[in-house]
Design a protein around this motif. Structure first.
Motif, PDB file in Angstrom:
ATOM      1  N   ASN A 143      -9.400  -2.521   0.201  1.00  0.00           N
ATOM      2  CA  ASN A 143      -8.055  -2.958   0.692  1.00  0.00           C
ATOM      3  C   ASN A 143      -7.797  -2.310   2.077  1.00  0.00           C
ATOM      4  N   GLY A 144      -7.206  -2.822   2.880  1.00  0.00           N
ATOM      5  CA  GLY A 144      -6.553  -2.238   4.172  1.00  0.00           C
ATOM      6  C   GLY A 144      -7.127  -2.829   5.382  1.00  0.00           C
ATOM      7  N   LEU A 145      -8.073  -3.651   5.485  1.00  0.00           N
ATOM      8  CA  LEU A 145      -8.354  -4.657   6.779  1.00  0.00           C
ATOM      9  C   LEU A 145      -7.384  -6.074   7.053  1.00  0.00           C
ATOM     10  N   PHE A 146      -6.748  -5.909   8.159  1.00  0.00           N
ATOM     11  CA  PHE A 146      -5.853  -6.883   8.309  1.00  0.00           C
ATOM     12  C   PHE A 146      -6.414  -7.453   9.338  1.00  0.00           C
ATOM     13  N   TYR A 147      -6.647  -8.921   9.153  1.00  0.00           N
ATOM     14  CA  TYR A 147      -7.333  -9.668  10.017  1.00  0.00           C
ATOM     15  C   TYR A 147      -6.462 -10.707  10.757  1.00  0.00           C
ATOM     16  N   GLN A 148      -6.705 -11.157  12.112  1.00  0.00           N
ATOM     17  CA  GLN A 148      -5.872 -12.167  12.620  1.00  0.00           C
ATOM     18  C   GLN A 148      -6.669 -12.624  13.877  1.00  0.00           C
ATOM     19  N   GLN A 149      -7.029 -13.917  13.724  1.00  0.00           N
ATOM     20  CA  GLN A 149      -7.684 -14.724  14.947  1.00  0.00           C
ATOM     21  C   GLN A 149      -6.776 -15.056  15.877  1.00  0.00           C
ATOM     22  N   ILE A 150      -7.238 -14.751  16.963  1.00  0.00           N
ATOM     23  CA  ILE A 150      -6.380 -14.786  18.225  1.00  0.00           C
ATOM     24  C   ILE A 150      -7.012 -15.892  18.934  1.00  0.00           C
ATOM     25  N   THR A 151      -6.256 -16.897  19.913  1.00  0.00           N
ATOM     26  CA  THR A 151      -6.788 -18.125  20.672  1.00  0.00           C
ATOM     27  C   THR A 151      -6.171 -17.882  21.961  1.00  0.00           C
TER      28      THR A 151
END
Length: 127
Positions: free
Chosen positions: A107-115
């Motif tokens: 736990n602890g990887l915060f993912y965000q796809q950015i465009t």
């Protein structure tokens, strides 16, 4: 609260001789990932950037060395991605975990796809 106004595009030049000595630079991973700075990984498509970034993230999350370099700060990781989609990165995150001998990713990887350019989303990231 941070906003775009906290991130000017152009700063006025300053004479660094008249600034206080900041002391030694602090690192999250010795001589590789500086503390309190954005870390970017650049390279051609297919060169392994995301796998390296995910392995670095795993080491920071778990507090274990990365390629023999000491992790000084253990914690969560924010992964901003301008290249792949979350399903692709999720597959890779699970692969990195298995390759590290784990049954499931930590736990602890915060993912965000950015465009959009980072400057256009900085307020959302800091919210």
């Amino acid at each position: 609260m941070l906003s775009k106004s906290n991130f000017p595009i152009v700063n006025m030049p300053q004479d660094l001789a008249h600034t206080p000595d900041p002391g030694p630079m602090r690192f999250i991973i010795d001589d590789l990932v500086p503390d309190r700075y954005v870390t970017n990984i650049y390279g051609d498509g297919g060169s392994g950037k995301s796998y390296i970034a995910l392995h670095i993230a795993r080491c920071i999350i778990m507090g274990v060395p990365f390629l023999g370099k000491i992790v000084r700060v253990q914690g969560t990781v924010l992964y901003l991605d301008w290249e792949l989609e979350s399903l692709d990165q999720s597959h890779r995150w699970h692969s990195v975990a298995r390759g590290s001998g784990l049954q499931t990713p930590p736990n602890g990887l915060f993912y965000q796809q950015i465009t959009m350019p980072l400057y256009d989303v900085v307020e959302q990231i800091y919210a």
